[in-house]
Every structure is written in C-alpha cells, then in structure tokens.
Enzyme design. Structure first.
Site, PDB file in Angstrom:
ATOM      1  N   HIS A  22      -4.132   3.011  -3.516  1.00  0.00           N
ATOM      2  CA  HIS A  22      -4.276   2.442  -2.172  1.00  0.00           C
ATOM      3  C   HIS A  22      -3.526   1.133  -1.984  1.00  0.00           C
ATOM      4  O   HIS A  22      -2.594   1.063  -1.180  1.00  0.00           O
ATOM      5  CB  HIS A  22      -5.758   2.224  -1.851  1.00  0.00           C
ATOM      6  CG  HIS A  22      -5.988   1.531  -0.546  1.00  0.00           C
ATOM      7  ND1 HIS A  22      -5.903   2.182   0.667  1.00  0.00           N
ATOM      8  CD2 HIS A  22      -6.273   0.241  -0.250  1.00  0.00           C
ATOM      9  CE1 HIS A  22      -6.125   1.325   1.640  1.00  0.00           C
ATOM     10  NE2 HIS A  22      -6.366   0.133   1.117  1.00  0.00           N
ATOM     11  N   HIS A  52       0.843  -1.185   0.000  1.00  0.00           N
ATOM     12  CA  HIS A  52       0.000   0.000   0.000  1.00  0.00           C
ATOM     13  C   HIS A  52       0.885   1.244   0.000  1.00  0.00           C
ATOM     14  O   HIS A  52       1.308   1.711   1.063  1.00  0.00           O
ATOM     15  CB  HIS A  52      -0.907   0.003   1.229  1.00  0.00           C
ATOM     16  CG  HIS A  52      -1.794  -1.199   1.333  1.00  0.00           C
ATOM     17  ND1 HIS A  52      -1.317  -2.439   1.700  1.00  0.00           N
ATOM     18  CD2 HIS A  52      -3.125  -1.349   1.107  1.00  0.00           C
ATOM     19  CE1 HIS A  52      -2.319  -3.305   1.703  1.00  0.00           C
ATOM     20  NE2 HIS A  52      -3.418  -2.672   1.345  1.00  0.00           N
ATOM     21  N   HIS A  85      -2.161  -1.037   7.152  1.00  0.00           N
ATOM     22  CA  HIS A  85      -1.761  -1.288   5.764  1.00  0.00           C
ATOM     23  C   HIS A  85      -0.676  -0.308   5.315  1.00  0.00           C
ATOM     24  O   HIS A  85       0.067  -0.600   4.370  1.00  0.00           O
ATOM     25  CB  HIS A  85      -2.982  -1.192   4.835  1.00  0.00           C
ATOM     26  CG  HIS A  85      -3.708   0.112   4.922  1.00  0.00           C
ATOM     27  ND1 HIS A  85      -4.665   0.367   5.874  1.00  0.00           N
ATOM     28  CD2 HIS A  85      -3.603   1.237   4.181  1.00  0.00           C
ATOM     29  CE1 HIS A  85      -5.127   1.601   5.707  1.00  0.00           C
ATOM     30  NE2 HIS A  85      -4.492   2.150   4.688  1.00  0.00           N
ATOM     31  N   ASP A 110      -9.861   6.275   7.238  1.00  0.00           N
ATOM     32  CA  ASP A 110     -11.307   6.185   7.044  1.00  0.00           C
ATOM     33  C   ASP A 110     -11.835   4.805   7.415  1.00  0.00           C
ATOM     34  O   ASP A 110     -12.908   4.678   8.015  1.00  0.00           O
ATOM     35  CB  ASP A 110     -11.650   6.483   5.573  1.00  0.00           C
ATOM     36  CG  ASP A 110     -11.440   7.945   5.216  1.00  0.00           C
ATOM     37  OD1 ASP A 110     -12.050   8.803   5.873  1.00  0.00           O
ATOM     38  OD2 ASP A 110     -10.681   8.225   4.279  1.00  0.00           O
ATOM     39  N   GLY A 111     -11.087   3.753   7.059  1.00  0.00           N
ATOM     40  CA  GLY A 111     -11.533   2.403   7.384  1.00  0.00           C
ATOM     41  C   GLY A 111     -11.627   2.180   8.875  1.00  0.00           C
ATOM     42  O   GLY A 111     -12.559   1.528   9.366  1.00  0.00           O
ATOM     43  N   GLU A 167     -18.297  -5.445  24.104  1.00  0.00           N
ATOM     44  CA  GLU A 167     -17.404  -6.595  24.191  1.00  0.00           C
ATOM     45  C   GLU A 167     -16.202  -6.474  23.262  1.00  0.00           C
ATOM     46  O   GLU A 167     -15.074  -6.818  23.637  1.00  0.00           O
ATOM     47  CB  GLU A 167     -18.167  -7.885  23.858  1.00  0.00           C
ATOM     48  CG  GLU A 167     -19.235  -8.260  24.851  1.00  0.00           C
ATOM     49  CD  GLU A 167     -20.591  -7.663  24.503  1.00  0.00           C
ATOM     50  OE1 GLU A 167     -21.577  -8.012  25.172  1.00  0.00           O
ATOM     51  OE2 GLU A 167     -20.651  -6.840  23.557  1.00  0.00           O
ATOM     52  N   ARG A 169     -18.125 -19.997  38.134  1.00  0.00           N
ATOM     53  CA  ARG A 169     -18.030 -18.526  38.056  1.00  0.00           C
ATOM     54  C   ARG A 169     -17.821 -17.941  39.455  1.00  0.00           C
ATOM     55  O   ARG A 169     -17.054 -16.995  39.628  1.00  0.00           O
ATOM     56  CB  ARG A 169     -19.256 -17.921  37.374  1.00  0.00           C
ATOM     57  CG  ARG A 169     -20.552 -18.121  38.122  1.00  0.00           C
ATOM     58  CD  ARG A 169     -21.687 -17.291  37.554  1.00  0.00           C
ATOM     59  NE  ARG A 169     -22.948 -17.604  38.222  1.00  0.00           N
ATOM     60  CZ  ARG A 169     -24.012 -16.815  38.195  1.00  0.00           C
ATOM     61  NH1 ARG A 169     -23.992 -15.664  37.549  1.00  0.00           N
ATOM     62  NH2 ARG A 169     -25.128 -17.168  38.809  1.00  0.00           N
ATOM     63  N   ASP A 222     -32.546 -18.488  29.753  1.00  0.00           N
ATOM     64  CA  ASP A 222     -32.266 -17.436  28.770  1.00  0.00           C
ATOM     65  C   ASP A 222     -32.320 -17.960  27.340  1.00  0.00           C
ATOM     66  O   ASP A 222     -32.430 -17.181  26.392  1.00  0.00           O
ATOM     67  CB  ASP A 222     -30.894 -16.796  29.030  1.00  0.00           C
ATOM     68  CG  ASP A 222     -30.983 -15.673  30.053  1.00  0.00           C
ATOM     69  OD1 ASP A 222     -32.114 -15.248  30.357  1.00  0.00           O
ATOM     70  OD2 ASP A 222     -29.941 -15.239  30.549  1.00  0.00           O
ATOM     71  N   HIS A 245     -28.438 -17.276  24.159  1.00  0.00           N
ATOM     72  CA  HIS A 245     -27.388 -17.065  25.145  1.00  0.00           C
ATOM     73  C   HIS A 245     -26.634 -18.342  25.495  1.00  0.00           C
ATOM     74  O   HIS A 245     -25.735 -18.314  26.340  1.00  0.00           O
ATOM     75  CB  HIS A 245     -27.980 -16.458  26.418  1.00  0.00           C
ATOM     76  CG  HIS A 245     -28.323 -15.003  26.292  1.00  0.00           C
ATOM     77  ND1 HIS A 245     -29.131 -14.516  25.286  1.00  0.00           N
ATOM     78  CD2 HIS A 245     -27.955 -13.917  27.034  1.00  0.00           C
ATOM     79  CE1 HIS A 245     -29.258 -13.210  25.422  1.00  0.00           C
ATOM     80  NE2 HIS A 245     -28.549 -12.816  26.464  1.00  0.00           N
ATOM     81  N   GLY A 297      -3.752  -3.857  11.368  1.00  0.00           N
ATOM     82  CA  GLY A 297      -4.114  -4.285  10.025  1.00  0.00           C
ATOM     83  C   GLY A 297      -5.610  -4.481   9.953  1.00  0.00           C
ATOM     84  O   GLY A 297      -6.294  -3.832   9.159  1.00  0.00           O
ATOM     85  N   HIS A 341     -21.423 -18.592  32.051  1.00  0.00           N
ATOM     86  CA  HIS A 341     -22.620 -19.091  31.377  1.00  0.00           C
ATOM     87  C   HIS A 341     -22.207 -19.894  30.145  1.00  0.00           C
ATOM     88  O   HIS A 341     -22.558 -19.588  29.017  1.00  0.00           O
ATOM     89  CB  HIS A 341     -23.556 -17.946  31.011  1.00  0.00           C
ATOM     90  CG  HIS A 341     -24.083 -17.186  32.200  1.00  0.00           C
ATOM     91  ND1 HIS A 341     -23.246 -16.569  33.117  1.00  0.00           N
ATOM     92  CD2 HIS A 341     -25.346 -16.962  32.629  1.00  0.00           C
ATOM     93  CE1 HIS A 341     -23.984 -15.986  34.064  1.00  0.00           C
ATOM     94  NE2 HIS A 341     -25.261 -16.225  33.796  1.00  0.00           N
TER      95      HIS A 341
END
Length: 650
Positions: free
Chosen positions: A265, A31, A71, A160-161, A414, A360, A472, A476, A119, A464
C-alpha cells in the site's frame, strides 16, 4: 478487441503499472499497490469511455475524473502523461520532489488534468457529488429541446478508506436522494488498509449500503478485463435516474510478491521486488520509466479520439448560440465566472437603514439583492436556512428531476455540504454559498481547509457567531472557531459589525479568488452610521477608524470585531469623560488587514499607542494586533445558557 489490440492494451496497462512502480521507487516514498491494481480501470476510462481534451484540460464541456483515492496519484499522473497532457516524463521522474508537478497527492491548479485536490479520504467523492450536481443544474437552466449543450459526466475512483469516512456517506446519501445519474463511482474493493485487511474494522456490504442510498449498484469480479469495465461504465451511462456505484474487486500490488498485503500500500516495493514484478509482467527488468513506442502512439491516439468527442460537444454551442443567443451569452458568462454589472448597485442598497438589525438578516438581504441580478448565485444551508437567512425567495429548491432551483437543501450534513460546495465551485458556472452555525464549522473543517488549498471561491455563511446567540448554551456558542478559521492559510474570515459592513463583506466575498467565511450575529446590532464609501474601503482593507474622541493623537486604540465594536464605542465615551482620547477601530477581517502594507496598517493602528482588542471569543491569535504592551479582552472559557445581554454582562 482484436488479439493484437488486446496485446497492446495489456502492454499499455503494464506501462501504467511500471511507471507507477518506478516513480515510487525513485522517490523512495509513495503508494505503488493501488495504481498497479487499478491500471486496467484507468486504461478503460481514459481510452474508451471518457470525453476530454489533453490540450484543453479546462474545457467546461469535458467529463470530470476524480481520484478520490488520492494516494494512488501515480495512476493519474501516468495516464495524464500517456494521453497527451502537458505532463512530460521528466515530471513523473520527479514524483514527490520539490518544484515538480507530480506531488504526493493530486493538487488542483498544480497539475493539468487534476480536477480537485484529494488525499484526505472521502473528500474527492463528495467533491464529485458537487460537480455532478453543478452539471445537472446547468443543464436544467440552459439546455433547450434539441440543444443539449451541458452533457458531461463525472467519473470517480474511490477505495475502502473513502467508504469508511463519514463525509462520503453524507454525500452519497444526498446524491442518491437527488438522483444524480451523471455520477459514476468505481469502488476499488481491494480489502487492504495500512494496518492490514479491512476485516479488522470494516465488514459491511458497501453495495447494499449504496442501494439503500438509492444508487444503482453493479459488480465487476476480480477476473474482469477491460471489456467488462467498459461495459460497466456503459451501463452506468444508460442509467437515467440514479447515480451508479461499480464495485470492482481488485488485487493491490498485483503481480508482486506483496500482492494482497498492506506492504503493497504505502511504501516502495524495493529494487528486487520491482525487478521480480516486471519479470512477472514480461517487462524488461532493468528498464525504468519505459514507455514503448507503440504504447505511446496508442495512448496518444486515445487522447485524440477523446478530444474529437469533446470537439463534437463544443460544436453544439454554435447551433445553440444561433437558436438562443441570449441564453448562450448567459451560459458563457456563467462558465467564465463573470460578475454582472448590477451587483455593486444591488449591494449599495443593502444596509442603508439606521435601524438596528442582526448581521445574519443583513446577509439575507444581501443574498436577495445579489440573487436578483446574479443568476449564478446559488446556495443553501445544512438544515438551518431560516436561522442562517440563506433562502433565495422564489428561487425554488433543487430536487430530483427538478434541478432548476437555486436553493440547495443539504440536510444535516455540514461536512458533505462543505465538500459539495467546493465541487460546485470547481466545476464552474455557479457562485455557491452554504450556511450553518459558526460552531458547526468544526464539522466541515477538512472541506474548508481543502477549499483554501484549492482557492475554491466558496462563501460560508456562519451565523450565531458568539455567546450572543444566548439560551442554546455553550454547545452552540463558538469560542475558538474564529481563531481556528483565521489560522487556515488562504482563508478570509470577515466578522461585520453592522448591516453596512455585512453588505460590504458580501462584496468582498463575491470578488474573492478563494473561500470566504462570514461570521454573523443572531442578535441585533446598532448601525455604526459611517459613510458608505468609508465602510467599503474599510471592509476591503480589513479595518478602519469608526470614531475618534478628543483632539490630537489618541491615547489608546480600541479594536473590536462584529458585535464587540458597539461596546468599544461605549467604552470610548467613558474614556472621553475621563479625559482619555480613544480611537475605535472596527476590524472585520484580520485576514484582509494582514495583507495590507505596513503604511496602511500604521494609519489605522499608529505605532506606540497602546491597543486593546475586544472579541467575544478566545484571545488566541490577537497578539500581533494588540502589540507590545497591548491587551486582549475575550473568553478563555466556554459560554453558558442564558439570555444574551446577561451573558455579555457576565
């Protein structure tokens, strides 16, 4: 700058551009356009703004530079070479080739001066939020009036990406909430993507979006020179309550016939275009990988000046050590990643109760025990702290201008949590963990994969972990997630069967040199009642024998993980009543077991004895353990909404 210095700066900028063009051309892939466009910014940051030492690239007191637009790797490799890092020109000539230290995208631990592997777009920006957060937390804990020993910044180049990817939005939102003022992102607004102009799919006002996140937003026009870029960086440095986004309008492939087009690019310019572009720059057309002597001296001197600034920062630790010797030792231990001696004793006390409990909750007990003796342990949850049992009692919650806490509130983010945890780990000084439901590991998988690639010491607390979570329902209830995580090279997945195994899983995680995922139950599990030393060896090895029925060699081996070890024990009793000798094996970690030698594996799984593997998840990946003629009992379908006992019955 003086006219002669300005001329030298322009020649240095063109050196960065032509090195990038030549490396991509020689590799016949890469690039070139973005390094050409961003050469003035790289020059400004590495010669006049940042603090670093090319001879000590791992100094904890350095500024961090993250090329989120990975890149454009030749931009980074060019300035690393020019400023004096251990990256000879021959490495640039070997760009993207086997065995070189200049891979197609920057890789942490592979190239000196590369802070994180980038990347996959958006990840670097989110890593940088973790680095900036780690810096503020260290300063809050260890700095004292008149002794600012933690005093560095994180500089990012994003494109931009990066701005289109959701992970950057998650991370930027949290950074604004936390007021991470030591973070500055230069947004390369070149308005070009692989498919064409960004206007095909992206017309939002990024600056206004970041204002809404609570960032300080500056704009640098496309006519900007080095002085303007340095001024923007200095304005960011003066900002004391918000992270800064600097919107920089650039022209991809500047000076070439492909300027401002997607053709600049992701492919070489071509020999004729390279010569023509060099002619536009006033550069010798046939020269390749040219670094003029005066440019080489100028850039090395810039690296030496930056090292001088870093030496001043390092010098502060001497006065700090004299004034606060205990704090200085604690800081040095934290930055060195040293495990306190009390950790083992703390974990020995967890999981000793014969009462049934969920893993847990056992993990929560382990976190509390370790946190009491290991100040570097910090972590949190993606809005599930109560369910994941990840809170450090009395640790305080990290918030804006209150960075001294140990509990991190990531919100329902997450993906960003995964990337931020990696940034914290890469920065150093902390041993981070993060929790969510196992099913949501899908949301953070790209961050987990990069953590494995970088061998970042992060612990994921995934609770879980099966249909055992019950009502649930299938949205889940993870089915394929254990297999998917185990498939990641360098990833260690541990699914403990009781509280003692859970404590030992934490012991493994705290010593691991890469990421570890703990898969933990919501429902209570019975204690296996094995001697603790045996459990410790077994978990560390990935598998061990928990019961033998009858006398002599077993007729069958039953292998279970987590909540399925108890049913295996029940099955062994029934088989014994029928005169069949059964060996029950708990295999908390297929990953760890696979790293043992053949003799160790055979001692647990004797050759020639039929094996049955039981796990409440997809059987995919268990073929090697089950072996020829063996069987795997699992789920080849999604779960359902019902109480856990009924689900297991069905």
């Amino acid at each position: 700058m003086k006219a002669t210095e300005d001329s030298l700066a322009l020649r240095a900028i063109d050196t960065i551009r032509t090195l990038s063009m030549d490396a991509v051309e020689k590799a016949k892939s890469g690039h070139p356009g973005t390094p050409m466009a961003l050469a003035p910014l790289a020059y400004a940051l590495w010669t006049r703004v940042m603090t670093y030492d090319p001879r000590d690239p791992g100094s904890p007191f350095r500024d961090r530079f993250v090329l989120s637009a990975g890149h454009a790797s030749m931009l980074l490799y060019s300035v690393l070479h020019l400023t004096g890092y251990d990256l000879p020109l021959d490495e640039l000539k070997a760009f993207r080739q086997w065995g070189s230290r200049t891979p197609g995208h920057p890789e942490h631990g592979h190239t000196p001066g590369v802070e994180t592997t980038t990347g996959p777009l958006g990840q670097g920006l989110a890593n940088a939020v973790g680095m900036a957060l780690a810096e503020r937390m260290l300063a809050a804990r260890y700095d004292r009036p008149g002794h600012a020993v933690v005093d560095h910044r994180t500089w990012v180049v994003a494109g931009d990406g990066d701005m289109m990817e959701g992970v950057s939005s998650e991370a930027a939102s949290l950074a604004g909430h936390l007021g991470l003022s030591r973070l500055c992102v230069f947004y390369d607004d070149n308005r070009i993507t692989i498919d064409g102009p960004t206007s095909l799919a992206f017309t939002e006002d990024v600056g206004r979006r970041f204002l809404a996140y609570g960032w300080n937003v500056l704009h640098v026009p496309d006519t900007a020179g080095v002085d303007d870029l340095v001024a923007a960086a200095e304005a960011a440095r003066r900002e004391s309550s918000r992270p800064t986004l600097v919107v920089v309008r650039t022209h991809i492939g500047i000076g070439s016939g492909r300027q401002d087009t997607s053709k600049a690019h992701g492919e070489p310019l071509g020999p004729d275009e390279v010569r023509g572009t060099k002619r536009t720059y006033g550069w010798p057309e046939e020269a390749q990988f040219l670094v003029p002597d005066d440019v080489a001296r100028h850039m090395r001197e810039a690296g030496e000046r930056a090292a001088g600034r870093l030496a001043e920062r390092r010098g502060r630790i001497d006065a700090y050590r004299s004034a606060f010797p205990a704090e200085a030792r604690a800081l040095e231990d934290a930055l060195g990643g040293r495990l306190p001696t009390g950790v083992d004793a703390a974990l020995d006390a967890v999981g000793t109760d014969a009462k049934a409990t969920s893993t847990r909750k056992a993990s929560g007990a382990a976190i509390q025990a370790v946190a009491a003796v290991m100040p570097a342990l910090v972590g949190g949850s993606a809005d599930l702290a109560g369910s994941n049992v990840t809170t450090i009692p009395g640790g305080g919650v990290v918030q804006r201008d209150a960075y001294g806490g140990r509990n991190l509130a990531f919100g329902v983010r997450e993906h960003a949590m995964g990337a931020i945890l990696s940034g914290i780990a890469l920065h150093g000084g902390w041993r981070p963990f993060g929790g969510t439901f196992l099913v949501f590991s899908d949301y953070m998988r790209p961050s987990i994969r990069l953590a494995a690639l970088m061998r970042a010491p992060v612990t994921y607390v995934f609770t879980h972990d099966s249909i055992g979570l019950g009502e649930d329902g299938p949205t889940h209830q993870p089915v394929e997630h254990l297999a998917a995580l185990r498939a990641i090279p360098g990833m260690t997945v541990i699914r403990p069967a009781d509280a003692a195994e859970t404590a030992e899983a934490w012991r493994v995680a705290l010593r691991a040199e890469g990421p570890v995922a703990l898969a933990l139950t919501r429902q209570d599990l019975p204690a296996l009642g094995k001697p603790r030393a045996e459990v410790r060896r077994g978990v560390a090895a990935g598998a061990y024998v928990v019961r033998e029925t009858g006398s002599g060699a077993p007729d069958v081996v039953l292998v279970g993980t987590g909540s399925e070890v108890a049913p295996c024990l029940g099955a062994a009793e029934r088989l014994e009543a029928e005169g069949i000798r059964a060996r029950v094996v708990s295999m908390p970690s297929v990953c760890l077991f696979g790293r043992q030698d053949a003799a160790a594996r055979a001692a647990v799984l004797p050759p020639g004895v039929p094996r049955v593997v039981v796990e409440a998840a997809t059987p995919f990946g268990w073929e090697g353990v089950a072996g020829p003629g063996g069987a795997t009992i699992g789920l080849d379908h999604f779960g359902a909404s019902a109480p856990a006992p009924r689900l297991f019955q069905e």
